[in-house]
Design an enzyme around this catalytic site. Structure first.
Site, short mmCIF file in Angstrom:
data_model
loop_
_atom_site.label_atom_id
_atom_site.label_comp_id
_atom_site.label_asym_id
_atom_site.label_seq_id
_atom_site.Cartn_x
_atom_site.Cartn_y
_atom_site.Cartn_z
N ASP A 379 0.85 -1.19 0.00
CA ASP A 379 0.00 0.00 0.00
C ASP A 379 0.89 1.24 0.00
O ASP A 379 0.76 2.13 0.85
CB ASP A 379 -0.93 -0.01 1.22
CG ASP A 379 -1.95 1.11 1.18
OD1 ASP A 379 -2.10 1.74 0.13
OD2 ASP A 379 -2.58 1.37 2.22
N PHE A 380 1.80 1.29 -0.98
CA PHE A 380 2.71 2.43 -1.09
C PHE A 380 1.94 3.64 -1.62
O PHE A 380 1.28 3.57 -2.65
CB PHE A 380 3.86 2.11 -2.04
CG PHE A 380 4.91 1.19 -1.44
CD1 PHE A 380 4.66 0.48 -0.28
CD2 PHE A 380 6.14 1.06 -2.06
CE1 PHE A 380 5.62 -0.36 0.26
CE2 PHE A 380 7.12 0.22 -1.53
CZ PHE A 380 6.85 -0.49 -0.36
N GLU A 381 2.03 4.75 -0.92
CA GLU A 381 1.34 5.97 -1.32
C GLU A 381 2.33 7.13 -1.33
O GLU A 381 3.53 6.96 -1.12
CB GLU A 381 0.17 6.24 -0.36
CG GLU A 381 -0.87 5.13 -0.34
CD GLU A 381 -2.04 5.41 0.60
OE1 GLU A 381 -2.19 6.57 1.04
OE2 GLU A 381 -2.80 4.47 0.89
N GLY A 382 1.81 8.33 -1.58
CA GLY A 382 2.63 9.54 -1.52
C GLY A 382 3.82 9.49 -2.45
O GLY A 382 3.69 9.30 -3.66
N GLN A 470 -7.46 1.84 -5.17
CA GLN A 470 -8.29 2.70 -4.33
C GLN A 470 -9.11 3.64 -5.22
O GLN A 470 -8.59 4.64 -5.70
CB GLN A 470 -7.43 3.52 -3.38
CG GLN A 470 -6.57 2.70 -2.43
CD GLN A 470 -5.69 3.56 -1.56
OE1 GLN A 470 -6.03 4.68 -1.20
NE2 GLN A 470 -4.53 3.04 -1.19
#
Length: 595
Positions: A379-382, A470
């Site tokens: 769930d890598f974000e940013g 998402q």
């Protein structure tokens, strides 16, 4: 994040060069002076109208007003001639006004002006691809800015002329078959706007690209496939057939022991928020995959991932470590899968070195072994994933954070074997936005994170159990219909999921097509309640989306490229928020799939 990051999309005047249009060429744009109102034009979100002042010529002009996550894009599709030069021009007034063309078959173009207090001319040019018979021309403004005006838009070049039925595709070939799917690819047919794939003489799917994956097949079985080309004039003859025998056993990413239709949820295990803390033993039975949120790094670049239960001071009702582990075993005994989710909003992970890669493998392994988990959720974000300048092909990434992540996950898969469950939860910005923009672009100036998950998904597709993008906290995203779609209703989920199950050219490049995923590898990610995140979708709209994608009914205006009864299911942020909302999300899932 996706809305704020949208500043990439046309930064810099991305102007292609092409030979000037000939003197005999015509203006192909319909109602480019807006004298007939919006006839021929489509404006997102009802943002466009026509006005009598200010105008550049004639008595009418376009006025379009950005609002929220809508940039007031007005567009029309124009018939063109393959392999031909075109010049696009318009007179515009306002701050941050854009003019561009997409679907060119070569390099899509865009130009813009930062400030125009009076009408100013924008011009760009392009050359169509060898099979391109239509392009979309558009104007748009920018998020949070006042209305803009456009007038006297022209597209000058040779007319498309009568459309002929395309020739049958050639070069049909099959990739490595799994037990349930066969990937196919073929050579493009001049003038084709789409293709039909046949299995044993029966059409099984439509696609706009030159590759597709046929799913739902039986193991150890022989199949014959053909492809035809289609356009507005009709359908070609079928290609020569290719015969394939599917593999024995699971193949590909397998189903990880999941039910045919699975409900995936995140459990706030290491922190508390307004939804309250939920003990592992209290997770309702509806949830088939439980993602522990979150494992986070000791520093952004260390690769050293740590996980611990929520502190008692923050979560007074937190269970003990022993109780937590026992509850995990009980869930697994009931057929549930429990994964460690790495990242989240605050857990930035950049595996910029091989040392960080190795630390990631060892530390994630330690967490999996400590708690007896079934696998990993990414769930890598940013700013965890972005593409280096010049890294332009998702099929062969060169950026260290991408290459090292792929290598690390493959190492974990090899260590734990075929039963290892691998899931991913990227945002739309990192996946579907890749249809328009990939990395910093051929000239630089774009956000390097655009589409940055695509090389990871592609490289790991044979190991991937489940992708649940998402479909929330997102700006408007262009679908395969070249229209923008906004979150919150069935249309958004239908369009975004169709892209994953159909495949799409990355950054509009027909030579770089992201292949379709198998339907059993795909779930739709949503907020479980209105408090859980922007883009909450009512149960009725969720049902419409599922009906359209799995049955071909309740589809609204968006036309999918297939029907996928094997769609795996739904993902929600989060289990905690659903309990806070009296279990509405899980109850709707159970009612739909008969759990």
């Amino acid at each position: 994040m996706a809305v704020l990051s949208a500043g990439l999309l046309a930064a810099g005047a991305l102007v292609a060069t092409a030979p000037a249009a000939g003197a005999a060429d015509a203006d192909l744009a319909r109602n480019g002076g807006f004298e007939a109102g919006l006839d021929g034009w489509s404006c997102t979100g009802g943002s466009g109208t026509t006005v009598g002042t200010p105008v550049h010529g004639g008595t009418s002009a376009l006025k379009a007003t950005p609002a929220g996550s809508d940039n007031a894009r007005c567009s029309q599709t124009v018939t063109v001639k393959p392999d031909s030069a075109y010049t696009l021009g318009a007179w515009v007034q306002g701050s941050y006004v854009y003019l561009g063309a997409s679907g060119t078959g070569t390099t899509d173009v865009s130009t813009w002006t930062q400030s125009a207090g009076a009408y100013r001319q924008l011009t760009t040019s392009f050359r169509t691809g060898p099979t391109t018979t239509s392009v979309t021309v558009y104007t748009h403004g920018w998020y949070g800015t006042p209305a803009y005006y456009a007038d006297d838009l022209t597209l000058t070049g040779p007319g498309g002329g009568p459309v002929a039925v395309p020739a049958a595709p050639t070069g049909l070939r099959a990739g490595t078959a799994t037990a349930s799917a066969v990937p196919l690819s073929w050579t493009a047919s001049a003038g084709a706007t789409g293709y039909r794939v046949y299995r044993g003489g029966t059409k099984v799917l439509d696609t706009t690209g030159t590759s597709a994956t046929v799913t739902g097949l039986a193991a150890s079985s022989a199949y014959s496939f053909q492809v035809s080309a289609v356009n507005s004039a009709g359908e070609s003859a079928k290609s020569a057939a290719v015969s394939v025998t599917t593999a024995t056993g699971g193949g590909g990413g397998g189903n990880g022991g999941l039910p045919a239709h699975a409900l995936v949820g995140y459990l706030h295990s290491s922190f508390a928020n307004g939804s309250g803390y939920t003990r592992m033993a209290d997770v309702p039975d509806s949830w088939d995959v439980i993602n522990l949120a979150f494992g986070e790094p000791t520093s952004v670049t260390s690769g050293d991932i740590r996980f611990s239960l929520c502190p008692v001071a923050e979560c007074p009702n937190v269970e003990s470590e022993a109780e937590f582990k026992a509850a995990i075993k009980a869930k697994q005994a009931a057929g549930k899968k429990v994964l460690i989710s790495i990242g989240g909003q605050n857990g930035q992970v950049q595996l910029a070195s091989t040392a960080a890669r190795d630390a990631f493998v060892s530390s994630v392994s330690r967490i999996i072994d400590t708690y007896g988990l079934d696998g990993l959720d990414i769930d890598f974000e940013g700013h965890s994933l972005s593409l280096a300048t010049g890294d332009t092909d998702f099929r062969g990434p060169t950026t260290p954070v991408i290459v090292n992540l792929i290598s690390a996950v493959k190492s974990l898969k090899a260590k734990y074997g075929a039963g290892f469950v691998l899931t991913m939860a990227p945002e739309t910005f990192f996946v579907q936005l890749g249809y328009q923009y990939y990395g910093s672009g051929p000239w630089g100036g774009q956000d390097p994170r655009a589409g940055a998950y695509l090389p990871v998904i592609h490289a790991l597709r044979d190991d991937l159990t489940l992708l649940h993008v998402q479909d929330y906290n997102s700006g408007s995203i262009m679908g395969l219909d070249n229209q923008y779609h906004s979150m919150g209703g069935a249309d958004f989920h239908i369009a975004m999921t169709d892209m994953l199950l159909t495949g799409f050219p990355v950054a509009g490049d027909q030579t770089k097509v992201f292949p379709a995923l198998r339907p059993e590898q795909v779930a739709i990610g949503l907020p479980a309640s209105i408090q859980a995140g922007n883009g909450h979708t009512s149960p009725a709209e969720v049902t419409k989306a599922l009906d359209c994608l799995t049955k071909g009914t309740s589809c609204g205006t968006y036309r999918t490229h297939g029907t996928w009864s094997g769609l795996r299911g739904l993902m929600a942020w989060s289990i905690n928020w659903d309990r806070f909302n009296n279990g509405e999300f899980a109850k709707n899932f159970d009612a739909y799939f008969g759990s």
